[in-house]
Write an enzyme that holds these catalytic residues in place. Structure first.
Site, short mmCIF file in Angstrom:
data_model
loop_
_atom_site.label_atom_id
_atom_site.label_comp_id
_atom_site.label_asym_id
_atom_site.label_seq_id
_atom_site.Cartn_x
_atom_site.Cartn_y
_atom_site.Cartn_z
N TYR A 279 -10.55 1.98 10.66
CA TYR A 279 -11.81 2.37 10.00
C TYR A 279 -12.27 1.39 8.92
O TYR A 279 -13.26 1.68 8.25
CB TYR A 279 -11.71 3.79 9.42
CG TYR A 279 -10.56 4.07 8.47
CD1 TYR A 279 -10.61 3.66 7.15
CD2 TYR A 279 -9.45 4.77 8.89
CE1 TYR A 279 -9.57 3.92 6.29
CE2 TYR A 279 -8.40 5.05 8.03
CZ TYR A 279 -8.46 4.63 6.73
OH TYR A 279 -7.43 4.89 5.88
N LYS A 280 -11.59 0.28 8.78
CA LYS A 280 -12.02 -0.71 7.79
C LYS A 280 -12.87 -1.76 8.51
O LYS A 280 -13.99 -1.47 8.93
CB LYS A 280 -10.79 -1.29 7.10
CG LYS A 280 -10.01 -0.23 6.31
CD LYS A 280 -8.77 -0.81 5.66
CE LYS A 280 -7.96 0.27 4.94
NZ LYS A 280 -8.64 0.74 3.72
N PHE B 63 0.85 -1.19 0.00
CA PHE B 63 0.00 0.00 0.00
C PHE B 63 0.89 1.24 0.00
O PHE B 63 1.83 1.35 0.79
CB PHE B 63 -0.94 0.01 1.21
CG PHE B 63 -1.95 1.11 1.12
CD1 PHE B 63 -3.01 1.01 0.23
CD2 PHE B 63 -1.82 2.27 1.86
CE1 PHE B 63 -3.93 2.05 0.10
CE2 PHE B 63 -2.74 3.31 1.74
CZ PHE B 63 -3.79 3.20 0.86
N ARG C 269 -13.05 -3.79 -6.84
CA ARG C 269 -12.79 -4.42 -5.56
C ARG C 269 -14.09 -4.50 -4.75
O ARG C 269 -14.78 -3.51 -4.57
CB ARG C 269 -11.76 -3.61 -4.79
CG ARG C 269 -11.28 -4.28 -3.53
CD ARG C 269 -10.16 -3.50 -2.88
NE ARG C 269 -10.65 -2.26 -2.30
CZ ARG C 269 -9.92 -1.48 -1.48
NH1 ARG C 269 -8.67 -1.81 -1.20
NH2 ARG C 269 -10.43 -0.37 -0.98
N ASP D 134 1.76 -4.60 8.12
CA ASP D 134 0.60 -3.72 8.05
C ASP D 134 -0.64 -4.61 7.96
O ASP D 134 -0.80 -5.37 6.99
CB ASP D 134 0.72 -2.80 6.83
CG ASP D 134 -0.44 -1.80 6.74
OD1 ASP D 134 -1.50 -2.05 7.34
OD2 ASP D 134 -0.27 -0.79 6.03
#
Lengths: 415, 415
Positions: free
Chosen positions: A225-226, A130, A374, A200
């Site tokens: 927040y995911k 990422f 996605r 991560d």
């Protein structure tokens, strides 16, 4: 899932009826008419959060004001949330700190990790990592001058673990494809090469069980927040294995990581353990929301969530292959559910416009450059019929060429 | 304030009646029975905030979900709040970024500032600076190895500006005494010595007008949860003068500071201007609360707030001297209102217990080690009668020796 014959919506309905976690959906405030396949970008709103944030704002801040730091336990919020995150990632409560953003935590642990490996000046990662992890490594490299960020293809990581590598920096679940790295094996390989591993867990925490302790992991960060449902821009977490606690130095040595913040000493003295990873004043409103979000996962149990998540993505893959074979999609995610996170990614040259056309139909996934559609499957609040309805919509978007409409071509600011 | 004779509560009432800003108090949700003299630790809750946070949580997050980044302007929130902060500190909107904590922003700008002064490796500050600024400088110093944090007494700062100083790091309004540094003069002195000045405006922003532009200031940071009323642990801000925009590098180069975050490039390319100071994903709930808080100050007007603030602290000092002469308090703040921020600090050997006894009476100030009673006067929501009532309570606490009670001796976790 029925193993033979053509799948129908009734099959999905039967799976929902048999789903032991189905009732959890009721803990979330979800808009009607939407199939939300973007919980991996922003988790949905738990009902309890709306109430809790109101309470923190109106009662704790508004009425109790400054005394809430003691009386309402604000000062303990970071540690309390850390205690909820820990079991989801195979850590002890005293190995996790909740603070700042994922990016800032990568900086802390990368800088700290480099100091634990004196003489080694390479951070090894992969090009597909990422971007913010790579950007932060680049920022640290420019700051220190003598640190190299070495990027290699996924398949070459083990071979690239030379004796100059200080830290192996990887994301457990790939944000584009959902492919899962072998966390245990790569951590072992890093150790064999004398390096540390910094993981991560942004797309893992809350969806894919991680056993940091069992893997003898060193360092990790993750996102609130995911799949942890902490709300937009929620605080992130950082993990440091207990064996590194006394040695780890954070360059972001703010007052909340001091051994005695309210002594107001001139000289920094780190708090014991991971508490030193706190930096500025804890963001109370965000932490209160994150606490509620993590509780939704903790209550459900991460193992059951993973089983449902795999069943959901498996059904979705099967349905895409059954319904959308004619439209030129390629599966970008691993075919085996065990090898992918809680998402399914497809490739298509018109990915951006197709995603927009799906959103216009209420099926919310996201586009990832250059050609990825996605679809995230947050098992806490998704139904098997959602997978069916999403694929039905995808088929219609393709059959009717809805993606060709002019309004689906223009790129939004945030994609 | 009447210039002769003994002050009475009627005088304070008359001042309230004549106060053009008196109605602003109605914009805040304040608990009854409390005189809140701690707005410099945690600003009070604006009414609008309670409503706005509910809207962001329930409607924007809950209903609109991920599309809020575009549709509800979440992605622009940091710049929007920055635009409100800028005029309060004499900056242009494009010179301010809102992100992270004050501590993290000190790190960014100190590291960035050092790079703008190659060959110079000293950060000059004073021992009395707020500890987190010193701690962060110490963390950067340890990380880089060749940077020295040099601390001198307040009066020796100019003399200590040698040709090895890269950055002068000071807090504009002293957190203990409220004494104001000569921002313009010290910035000029730093420039004359070839150094940059980095100002911490934590106790200034929203209470004391600052003219960063007029002073040719280089760099500054500030806090969102004090006089800006952003809520506990609100995001902080950072200022970079336009002339440094192209040269300033931040070591915390996260994706939100990238020129094109959603291109997901492998290589970091900084956004133009201060936008590069954004790092991780913006904390939306906290930013929404901060926006409402800053709006309360912006609507009132910083010049009028300063006038009222000076009148409030002047009255408080006069009343302490009139009512509490017998009890051994020493004024720790400058006597001239122009030379202090929006607070009055007293010294007393029993400061801690006296502050606790006052809190028990509903007069909320705070203690700062070793012997400071600190009273903040947030002019947005305080009345002149609050100053009277606070001093009346202080007198009774002393006369009745209430501070000697056992329950006022034990130190709380957060002081």
């Amino acid at each position: 899932m029925p193993s033979t014959g053509r799948l129908t919506r009734a099959d999905a309905e039967a799976m929902d009826a048999a789903d032991e976690l189905a009732l959890l959906r009721g803990e979330f405030l979800l808009p009607g008419g939407i199939v939300y396949l973007d919980g991996n970008s922003l988790g949905a709103l738990p009902r309890r959060t709306a109430e809790r944030v109101r309470e923190v704002v109106e009662r704790e801040w508004g009425r109790d004001l400054i005394r809430s730091w003691n009386a309402n336990g604000w000062i303990d919020l970071p540690a309390r949330v850390a205690g909820l995150v820990a079991p989801l990632i195979g850590a002890s409560a005293d190995e996790v700190a909740v603070a700042d953003s994922t990016s800032v935590n990568v900086f802390k642990l990368l800088a700290g990790g480099l100091r634990l490996r004196p003489g080694r000046r390479v951070v090894l990662s992969e090009e597909a990592n990422f971007p913010t992890d790579l950007y932060v490594a680049q920022g640290l490299s420019r700051l220190l001058g003598d640190v190299e960020l070495r990027l290699v293809p996924r398949g070459s990581l083990r071979a690239a673990l030379g004796n100059d590598v200080a830290v192996l920096l990887l994301t457990h679940v790939d944000f584009r494809t959902g492919e899962i790295h072998d966390l245990a094996g790569l951590t072992r390989a890093a150790h064999d090469a004398g390096a540390l591993a910094l993981w991560d867990l942004a797309h893992s925490a809350g969806a894919v069980p991680v056993d940091l302790g069992g893997c003898e992991a060193d360092l990790a960060v993750g996102c609130g927040y995911k799949y942890l449902n902490g709300g937009p821009g929620a605080p992130a977490f950082a993990f440091v294995a207990r064996r590194w606690h006394s040695a780890l130095e954070t360059p972001l040595s703010g007052w909340m990581g001091h051994a005695s913040p309210f002594a107001f000493d001139t000289r920094y003295e780190p708090a014991g353990g991971v508490a030193r990873l706190l930096c500025g004043t804890p963001p109370v409103l965000s932490l209160a929301a994150l606490e509620c979000g993590v509780e939704t996962v903790a209550r459900a149990g991460i193992e059951g969530l993973r089983r449902k998540s795999m069943a959901l993505t498996q059904l979705f893959v099967a349905l895409v292959e059954q319904e959308c074979r004619a439209f030129g999609f390629a599966l970008a995610s691993p075919r085996e559910a065990e090898r992918r996170g809680s998402q399914v990614s497809l490739r298509h040259p018109k990915a951006y416009a197709i995603v927009q056309a799906l959103i216009a139909r209420g099926v919310v996934g996201d586009f990832r450059t250059p050609d990825i559609l996605r679809f995230g499957f947050a098992p806490l609040y998704l139904r098997f019929t959602d997978a069916w309805d999403a694929v039905a919509a995808l088929r219609e978007v393709m059959e009717n060429r809805e993606w060709q409409r002019p309004e689906h071509q223009a790129r939004a600011r945030v994609t």
